[in-house]
Design an enzyme around this catalytic site. Structure first.
Site, PDB file in Angstrom:
ATOM      1  N   LYS A 143       0.882  -1.166   0.000  1.00 20.39           N
ATOM      2  CA  LYS A 143       0.000   0.000   0.000  1.00 20.39           C
ATOM      3  C   LYS A 143       0.919   1.215   0.000  1.00 20.39           C
ATOM      4  O   LYS A 143       1.567   1.525   1.005  1.00 20.39           O
ATOM      5  CB  LYS A 143      -0.912   0.030   1.237  1.00 20.39           C
ATOM      6  CG  LYS A 143      -1.682   1.356   1.337  1.00 20.39           C
ATOM      7  CD  LYS A 143      -2.537   1.482   2.570  1.00 20.39           C
ATOM      8  CE  LYS A 143      -2.938   2.945   2.781  1.00 20.39           C
ATOM      9  NZ  LYS A 143      -3.842   3.133   3.922  1.00 20.39           N
ATOM     10  N   GLY A 186      -8.031   9.289   9.278  1.00 20.12           N
ATOM     11  CA  GLY A 186      -8.407   9.369  10.684  1.00 20.12           C
ATOM     12  C   GLY A 186      -9.410  10.456  11.015  1.00 20.12           C
ATOM     13  O   GLY A 186      -9.793  10.606  12.178  1.00 20.12           O
ATOM     14  N   GLY A 195     -10.877   8.240   5.729  1.00 19.25           N
ATOM     15  CA  GLY A 195     -11.959   9.182   5.972  1.00 19.25           C
ATOM     16  C   GLY A 195     -13.259   8.558   6.427  1.00 19.25           C
ATOM     17  O   GLY A 195     -14.159   9.265   6.876  1.00 19.25           O
ATOM     18  N   ALA A 254      -9.448   1.798   8.871  1.00 19.17           N
ATOM     19  CA  ALA A 254      -8.759   1.375  10.085  1.00 19.17           C
ATOM     20  C   ALA A 254      -9.389   2.052  11.296  1.00 19.17           C
ATOM     21  O   ALA A 254     -10.112   1.424  12.068  1.00 19.17           O
ATOM     22  CB  ALA A 254      -7.264   1.681   9.996  1.00 19.17           C
ATOM     23  N   SER A 255      -9.153   3.360  11.413  1.00 18.10           N
ATOM     24  CA  SER A 255      -9.577   4.086  12.621  1.00 18.10           C
ATOM     25  C   SER A 255     -11.058   3.915  12.925  1.00 18.10           C
ATOM     26  O   SER A 255     -11.434   3.834  14.102  1.00 18.10           O
ATOM     27  CB  SER A 255      -9.284   5.580  12.463  1.00 18.10           C
ATOM     28  OG  SER A 255      -7.942   5.804  12.157  1.00 18.10           O
TER      29      SER A 255
END
EC number: 2.8.1.10
Lengths: 275, 66
Positions: A116, A177, A204, A225-226
């Site tokens: 990535k 994030g 986002g 992720a977040s």
């Protein structure tokens, strides 16, 4: 009196069949899940394992750091146990040179040529540096890497990355994030039209409806992720994201109705009694 | 011999290889990558790669990331 049979009884296998019949292919590999999960921000190894399993993901991002700051073998043991494919990132790199070197190190550490690619141009917004990103993508493709490029939502840059040989283009919905969702849905749809490689909405996502929207806009997958790791209940949010990605994908395939300015009755006026 | 390891100056004996350094810093070799002066040292050559005075080494391992 017997209870009615739960309607979900044969819906789940039906959904599984749908998933199996609608695979996501990137870099020559085929996945039944269209949700890519990042491990960044995960509060514990228990939460990581529960989230990976609940999300149904088959592709998980990881990073490389100096050994004193690394997570050690325990995190990798969890990911190995879950049977997911690893996608190393180049997070924190600010130049093509740093990103290429990081990718080479990741290939050595994780024994994969997938990366990535992330090249950041600004520490406050973490927005990609387009010039360095394209330079790094060209170098890594030439070295045989399967490059999934984290990029802005600019359709022109997306096309340049695809033309450079990236296996996937991964536009942000909003800054990493931030949880601000998809700030420019039109650009995401344009980018989807502009390239033939998979488009993965990356960064986002704040909540499930953002992930569903990405899929409805035509994205092939979502990377987040977040939104999961920093949720109050990561495992439950991972399940919500899985369902949102599946729902959004099905809605895209089903074809939404056109938006209308005025109402369009769903109940016919024919045969309306005079009362 | 003076080198830096992960940004910290270190005094090492002569005739230290990358394999020795990794063994001392990490223990196990699983999923570790080493850069010397920015370039990857492939795992297959760790045993032969002797450190030189002034080398800047990075010893890296997996961590969580998005």
């Amino acid at each position: 009196m017997t209870a009615p049979e739960a309607p979900t009884a044969d819906l789940v296998p039906a959904l599984a069949r749908e998933e199996a019949g609608d695979p996501f292919t990137v870099g020559g590999e085929t996945f039944t899940s269209r949700l890519l999960l990042g491990t960044g921000g995960v509060p514990s190894l228990e939460a990581l394992e529960a989230s990976v399993r609940a999300s149904g993901t088959q592709l998980v991002t990881v990073a490389l750091r100096r050994v004193e700051a690394s997570a050690g073998g325990a995190m990798m043991a969890v990911l190995d146990r879950c049977g997911v494919r690893l996608l190393p990132n180049t997070a924190g790199c600010r130049t093509a040179r740093e990103a290429v070197r990081t990718a080479r190190l990741a290939r050595e550490a994780f024994d994969t040529n997938w990366v990535k690619l992330e090249v950041i141009g600004d520490e406050h917004t973490l927005l990609p540096d387009a010039v360095e990103l394209l330079d790094a993508a060209e170098q890594l493709v030439a070295e045989g890497f399967v490059v999934l490029a984290y990029t802005t939502d600019d359709p022109v840059l997306g096309r340049r990355l695809a033309d450079a040989g990236c296996a996937a283009v991964m536009p942000l919905g909003s800054p990493i994030g931030s949880g601000l969702g998809i700030r420019n849905p039109h650009n995401i749809a344009l980018l989807r039209e502009a390239v033939s490689v998979p488009v993965v909405l990356d960064a986002g996502i704040g909540t499930a409806s953002d992930a569903a929207q990405a899929m409805e806009l035509g994205c092939d997958a979502v990377l987040l992720a977040s939104a999961v790791t920093r949720a109050r209940d990561p495992e439950r949010m991972a399940l919500a994201m899985r369902q949102a990605v599946e729902g959004g994908r099905q809605a895209k395939l089903a074809g939404r109705i056109p938006r209308r300015w005025h109402a369009e009755a769903s109940t016919s006026f024919a045969g309306l009694p005079e009362l | 011999m003076q080198v830096t390891v992960n940004g910290v100056p270190a005094e090492l004996a002569e005739d230290v290889t990358v394999a020795d350094l990794v063994a001392a810093r990490v223990g196990g070799h699983d999923r570790v990558a080493v850069a010397r002066n920015g370039d990857v040292v492939p795992r297959s050559s760790w045993g032969q790669a002797r450190l030189a005075d002034g080398d800047a080494l990075e010893v890296l391992a997996p961590t969580a990331g998005g």
